[in-house]
Motif scaffolding. Structure first.
Motif, PDB file in Angstrom:
ATOM      1  N   THR A 193       0.790  -1.238   0.000  1.00 45.88           N
ATOM      2  CA  THR A 193       0.000   0.000   0.000  1.00 45.88           C
ATOM      3  C   THR A 193       0.813   1.275   0.000  1.00 45.88           C
ATOM      4  O   THR A 193       0.575   2.148   0.805  1.00 45.88           O
ATOM      5  CB  THR A 193      -0.939   0.044   1.232  1.00 45.88           C
ATOM      6  OG1 THR A 193      -1.169  -1.243   1.688  1.00 45.88           O
ATOM      7  CG2 THR A 193      -2.229   0.735   0.894  1.00 45.88           C
ATOM      8  N   LEU A 195       1.184   3.070  -2.901  1.00 47.80           N
ATOM      9  CA  LEU A 195       0.618   3.851  -4.003  1.00 47.80           C
ATOM     10  C   LEU A 195       1.708   4.501  -4.872  1.00 47.80           C
ATOM     11  O   LEU A 195       1.502   5.585  -5.404  1.00 47.80           O
ATOM     12  CB  LEU A 195      -0.287   4.967  -3.441  1.00 47.80           C
ATOM     13  CG  LEU A 195      -1.583   4.531  -2.758  1.00 47.80           C
ATOM     14  CD1 LEU A 195      -2.089   5.637  -1.856  1.00 47.80           C
ATOM     15  CD2 LEU A 195      -2.643   4.164  -3.768  1.00 47.80           C
TER      16      LEU A 195
ATOM     17  N   VAL B  18     -13.755   1.930   0.357  1.00 41.97           N
ATOM     18  CA  VAL B  18     -12.786   1.889  -0.747  1.00 41.97           C
ATOM     19  C   VAL B  18     -11.354   1.796  -0.197  1.00 41.97           C
ATOM     20  O   VAL B  18     -10.555   0.953  -0.633  1.00 41.97           O
ATOM     21  CB  VAL B  18     -12.954   3.129  -1.660  1.00 41.97           C
ATOM     22  CG1 VAL B  18     -11.811   3.251  -2.641  1.00 41.97           C
ATOM     23  CG2 VAL B  18     -14.278   3.054  -2.401  1.00 41.97           C
ATOM     24  N   CYS B  21     -10.741  -1.626   1.394  1.00 35.96           N
ATOM     25  CA  CYS B  21     -10.608  -2.673   0.363  1.00 35.96           C
ATOM     26  C   CYS B  21      -9.234  -2.588  -0.291  1.00 35.96           C
ATOM     27  O   CYS B  21      -8.560  -3.598  -0.489  1.00 35.96           O
ATOM     28  CB  CYS B  21     -11.677  -2.501  -0.723  1.00 35.96           C
ATOM     29  SG  CYS B  21     -13.256  -3.134  -0.217  1.00 35.96           S
ATOM     30  N   TYR B  22      -8.805  -1.356  -0.591  1.00 34.98           N
ATOM     31  CA  TYR B  22      -7.526  -1.203  -1.273  1.00 34.98           C
ATOM     32  C   TYR B  22      -6.368  -1.673  -0.373  1.00 34.98           C
ATOM     33  O   TYR B  22      -5.487  -2.414  -0.836  1.00 34.98           O
ATOM     34  CB  TYR B  22      -7.306   0.264  -1.695  1.00 34.98           C
ATOM     35  CG  TYR B  22      -5.943   0.439  -2.312  1.00 34.98           C
ATOM     36  CD1 TYR B  22      -5.688  -0.079  -3.585  1.00 34.98           C
ATOM     37  CD2 TYR B  22      -4.907   1.029  -1.614  1.00 34.98           C
ATOM     38  CE1 TYR B  22      -4.414   0.009  -4.136  1.00 34.98           C
ATOM     39  CE2 TYR B  22      -3.633   1.125  -2.162  1.00 34.98           C
ATOM     40  CZ  TYR B  22      -3.388   0.619  -3.427  1.00 34.98           C
ATOM     41  OH  TYR B  22      -2.140   0.695  -3.960  1.00 34.98           O
ATOM     42  N   TRP B  25      -6.515  -5.485  -0.143  1.00 35.89           N
ATOM     43  CA  TRP B  25      -6.097  -6.107  -1.416  1.00 35.89           C
ATOM     44  C   TRP B  25      -4.581  -5.971  -1.597  1.00 35.89           C
ATOM     45  O   TRP B  25      -3.895  -6.922  -1.944  1.00 35.89           O
ATOM     46  CB  TRP B  25      -6.846  -5.426  -2.579  1.00 35.89           C
ATOM     47  CG  TRP B  25      -6.255  -5.801  -3.902  1.00 35.89           C
ATOM     48  CD1 TRP B  25      -6.464  -6.955  -4.604  1.00 35.89           C
ATOM     49  CD2 TRP B  25      -5.317  -5.025  -4.660  1.00 35.89           C
ATOM     50  NE1 TRP B  25      -5.725  -6.942  -5.742  1.00 35.89           N
ATOM     51  CE2 TRP B  25      -5.002  -5.779  -5.819  1.00 35.89           C
ATOM     52  CE3 TRP B  25      -4.705  -3.786  -4.485  1.00 35.89           C
ATOM     53  CZ2 TRP B  25      -4.115  -5.311  -6.776  1.00 35.89           C
ATOM     54  CZ3 TRP B  25      -3.820  -3.337  -5.451  1.00 35.89           C
ATOM     55  CH2 TRP B  25      -3.539  -4.097  -6.573  1.00 35.89           C
ATOM     56  N   SER B  26      -4.093  -4.765  -1.321  1.00 33.62           N
ATOM     57  CA  SER B  26      -2.667  -4.513  -1.511  1.00 33.62           C
ATOM     58  C   SER B  26      -1.819  -5.387  -0.585  1.00 33.62           C
ATOM     59  O   SER B  26      -0.785  -5.921  -0.986  1.00 33.62           O
ATOM     60  CB  SER B  26      -2.402  -3.027  -1.250  1.00 33.62           C
ATOM     61  OG  SER B  26      -1.040  -2.793  -1.129  1.00 33.62           O
TER      62      SER B  26
END
Lengths: 501, 147
Positions: A193, A195, B18, B21-22, B25-26
Motif C-alpha cells: 500500500t 501507491l 474503498v 478494500c484497497y 487487497w494490496s
C-alpha cells in the motif's frame, strides 16, 4: 530500598551550590513552548538543545534536558485543553474532557486541573522511581512482546468506550484508524500500500494525521462562531480560578494515585510510554467511574487521569534509561546521547557505581516538578489569552500553524498534505458523530500492535497460547485485561439492571 | 422510522470501504504470509460487518443521522477545507511565506472581518513571526519566496 549515604551525597551535589539548577527554568520554558506548539516535538527540542550541554557538567546537562522533557509534557496539554490540539500523542486523552471544559467557559479550571495533575503525576512518577528503580528494572527485563501486546490491547479497549452516538460508530472509527495504520512497509519488511509514493513507505505520519483529524477539523467546525467561548464573562483569564482548578485536582486522590501508577508502570516499558499511558489511565478511570457518561463532555476527572498518567510516565521512562541504558522513546534516546557526551554508560553498573548521581537526577527532577507548578501558573495567564482572539483570526492562523507543524515533523510536503487529508476526514466524521479520538487511537497503536503480535508469533513458534502459559507476567496482564474489560462491565450492568427492577 | 442516509454520510462510508478494500487487497497481493496479514485481515472483516450494520441502521432509520448543519454553513466549510488543501499543497510550490500570507488574509476576510486594511496587515505580521520564530526552529530547509 534507599542507599542513605548515596542519598546524602546526592543532596549535597544538588544543594551545595546553585550550579545544577541554573538551566532548569530555561529548560522548563523551552519545554512548555515546544510542547504547546503543534508540530514541535519535545524530543526535537531536546535534540536541538543537546549541543548546548557540551559546556555543562553531567548533572547540569541531565537536569536541563529533563526539564525540557517535564515542561513539554505539560505544554502539550495546554493546547489540547484550549484548542483541542494535542501538542503530542501523550496529550490525546487530555483533549477528551479538557476541551469540552474550555468550551463551557471552564478553561481556567481545566488549565489549573491539568497543571495540578501534571505536578502530582510527575512527582509521584519520580518518587516511585526512587524507591523502585532496582526491582522495576528487573521487571522491565522480563517483559517480552506478549506482555506488550497485552498493554497495547489494553489501550485499544478504550476505543469501545469512545462513542459519540452509537457503539458501531465508535468501533468503526477505531477499526478504520487501525486499517490506516497498516499502510506502508510491514514489520517484517513486506512492501504494501505505498501507491507508488515514497512518503508512504513508513506509513502515515501519525502526528500530522493527529493534528489534522483533531485540530483542523475542529477549527473548520468552529468557523461560524465569533469566539472559542461564547459568553464575554466566561472569556476572563483568572489566576484565582486557575489556582482553584489546581486545588480541585487534589479532590481526586484515587484518580491521581491510579493515573500515577499506570503512567509510571506503562512509561517504564520501552517503546510503549506516555502515548499509551494517558489512554489506558483515562479508559480505566472512565470505566470505573460512577458517572461514565459525563466523560467526554467536560469531566474534570478525565483531565486529571490523562495528565497524571502522561506526567508520571516520564519517571517510568527514566527507569529503563538509568537502570538498563535502554531508551524507551525518542526523548530518552536524546538523554542517552547526553550520557555518551559525558562518557557515561547507563545500566546496572551506572546505578551501582554512581548511585549518588542517579539519586541526584531523581531528586533534581522532583525539584523541577515544583518549579513547573510555579512557572506553569505564571505562564498560563499568557497561554490562556488564546480564547480572547476572535475566531475569524484564530481559525486561519491556527490552520496555518497546523500545516507548518506537519512540515516540521516530516520535512516534506507529505506532512502538510497529511494534515489536510485528515482534516477532511475529521470534518466528515464529526459531521456524522463518529469519534475522531477512536480513529487516532487505532492509528497510534496499530503499528505497535502488529509489531508485538508478529514478534510474539515468531518467539512462540506459532503457538502463542502455549507461550502464554510460560509467562506469568503475561498471564497476570491477561487476567487483569479480561476482568477490567469484560467481567467488571458485565457485573456493573447486572447491578444497574437489578437496581432498576 | 424514516430511511435516511445523507450524501455526506454515504461519502464517508464509501471512503472507508474503498480505502479499506484497497489496503486489504494490496496487503494480500504483497504477501499472504500470516505475519503480513495478522492485523489487516481481522480488521477488514470487522470493518465489513460494521459497514453493513451502519448502512442498515441508517437506511432503516433506527439510528438517525441527527441534525446536520445548514447548506450555507456546509458550503462555507467545504470552501475553507478546499482552500486549506490548496494552501498545504502550495507551501512548497509558492513558498511558505507567500502561501501563508495569502491563506491567512483570505481566511480572516472569509471569517467575517469587515475592515479591509486589517486582514493583510495581520497576515503580513503573522507570516513574518511564523517564518522568523517558528520556522527558525525547523531542522529542515523551508522554501521561501520573499522573506
Amino acid at each position: 530500598m534507599i542507599d542513605t549515604i548515596a542519598f546524602a551525597q546526592a543532596s549535597d551535589l544538588l544543594f551545595s551550590s546553585f550550579g545544577p539548577w541554573l538551566y532548569v527554568i530555561p529548560g522548563l520554558l523551552i519545554g512548555l513552548i515546544f510542547g504547546a506548539i503543534p508540530g514541535l516535538q519535545i524530543s526535537m527540542a531536546m535534540a536541538v538543545f543537546l549541543p548546548v550541554t557540551f559546556g555543562m557538567d553531567f548533572l547540569q546537562a541531565m537536569l536541563f534536558l529533563t526539564s525540557i522533557f517535564t515542561g513539554g509534557a505539560y505544554g502539550g496539554g495546554v493546547t489540547a485543553i484550549l484548542m483541542n490540539i494535542p501538542g503530542s500523542s501523550s496529550s490525546v486523552a487530555t483533549a477528551f474532557d479538557g476541551y469540552p471544559m474550555a468550551k463551557k467557559g471552564q478553561h481556567n479550571e481545566a488549565l489549573g486541573l491539568g497543571l495540578g495533575a501534571s505536578v502530582v503525576g510527575a512527582f509521584a512518577g519520580y518518587l516511585l522511581l526512587m524507591f523502585l528503580i532496582q526491582p522495576l528494572a528487573g521487571a522491565v527485563l522480563k517483559l517480552g512482546p506478549l506482555e506488550m501486546v497485552m498493554v497495547v490491547v489494553w489501550g485499544l479497549t478504550l476505543i469501545a468506550t469512545l462513542n459519540d452516538s452509537t457503539v458501531a460508530k465508535g468501533l468503526m472509527a477505531g477499526a478504520f484508524g487501525l486499517m490506516l495504520s497498516q499502510i506502508g512497509m510491514s514489520t517484517t519488511g513486506t512492501m504494501r500500500t505505498k501507491l507508488g509514493n515514497p512518503y508512504l513507505i513508513d506509513g502515515i505520519a501519525v502526528v500530522p494525521a493527529m493534528i489534522g483529524i483533531f485540530a483542523a477539523s475542529e477549527l473548520l467546525r468552529l468557523r461560524g462562531s465569533s469566539y472559542l467561548v461564547q459568553s464575554d464573562a466566561d472569556r476572563e483569564i483568572s489566576f484565582k480560578r486557575i489556582l482553584a482548578g489546581m486545588a480541585m485536582s487534589l479532590r481526586y486522590p484515587k484518580t491521581l494515585f491510579r493515573g500515577s501508577l499506570i503512567g509510571a508502570i506503562i512509561g517504564a516499558i520501552p517503546g510503549v510510554g506516555s502515548s499509551v499511558a494517558n489512554l489506558v489511565a483515562y479508559g480505566e478511570v472512565r470505566r470505573t467511574s460512577k458517572n461514565p457518561e459525563a466523560f467526554g463532555k467536560g469531566e474534570p476527572e478525565g483531565v486529571v487521569a490523562a495528565e497524571t498518567a502522561n506526567s508520571s510516565s516520564e519517571g517510568g521512562s527514566m527507569t529503563a534509561l538509568l537502570a538498563l541504558g535502554i531508551p524507551g522513546g525518542a526523548a530518552t534516546a536524546v538523554l542517552l546521547a547526553a550520557f555518551s557526551f559525558h562518557n557515561i554508560i547507563g545500566g546496572p553498573a551506572f546505578i551501582r557505581d554512581e548511585t549518588e548521581l542517579v539519586y541526584a537526577i531523581i531528586i533534581g527532577n522532583m525539584g523541577q516538578v515544583v518549579l513547573l507548578g510555579v512557572l506553569g501558573l505564571l505562564t498560563l495567564r499568557l497561554l490562556g489569552l488564546v480564547i480572547k482572539v476572535p475566531l475569524a483570526y484564530l481559525v486561519p492562523s491556527v490552520l496555518a500553524l497546523c500545516a507548518w507543524g506537519g512540515y516540521g515533523i516530516t520535512g516534506t510536503l507529505a506532512g502538510p498534505l497529511t494534515v489536510a487529508a485528515f482534516a477532511g476526514l475529521g470534518w466528515l466524521m464529526r459531521r456524522h458523530n463518529y469519534p475522531v479520538a477512536a480513529a487516532v487511537i487505532g492509528l497510534l497503536l496499530g503499528r505497535m500492535t502488529e509489531g508485538e503480535l508478529v514478534r510474539t508469533m515468531q518467539i512462540s513458534g506459532g503457538n502463542p497460547l502455549g507461550y502464554l502459559l510460560e509467562r506469568p507476567i503475561a498471564i497476570a496482564f491477561f487476567i487483569l485485561l479480561v476482568v477490567i474489560s469484560l467481567i467488571l462491565p458485565i457485573m456493573r450492568h447486572r447491578k444497574a439492571k437489578k437496581a432498576l427492577v | 422510522m424514516t430511511s435516511r442516509l445523507s450524501l455526506s454520510h454515504a461519502a464517508l462510508l464509501a471512503c472507508v470501504a474503498v480505502i479499506s478494500c484497497y489496503i486489504t487487497w494490496s496487503a494480500i497481493a504483497a504477501s499472504t504470509r500470516l505475519y503480513n496479514l495478522i492485523v489487516v485481515v481481522p480488521v477488514a472483516v470487522i470493518i465489513a460487518v460494521l459497514l453493513i450494520t451502519l448502512v442498515w441502521q441508517a437506511l432503516s432509520g433506527s439510528v438517525p443521522d441527527g441534525a446536520l448543519p445548514d447548506r450555507k454553513s456546509t458550503i462555507g466549510d467545504i470552501i475553507m477545507l478546499v482552500a486549506f488543501g490548496v494552501f498545504c499543497f502550495g507551501l512548497t510550490k509558492f513558498g511558505f511565506d507567500i502561501a501563508t500570507f495569502i491563506f491567512v488574509w483570505a481566511g480572516v476576510a472569509f471569517g467575517g472581518e469587515r475592515r479591509l486594511w486589517l486582514p493583510p496587515v495581520y497576515a503580513a505580521v503573522f507570516t513574518l513571526a511564523l517564518v522568523k520564530f517558528f520556522g527558525s526552529l525547523f531542522p529542515f530547509p523551508m522554501p521561501l519566496l520573499v522573506l
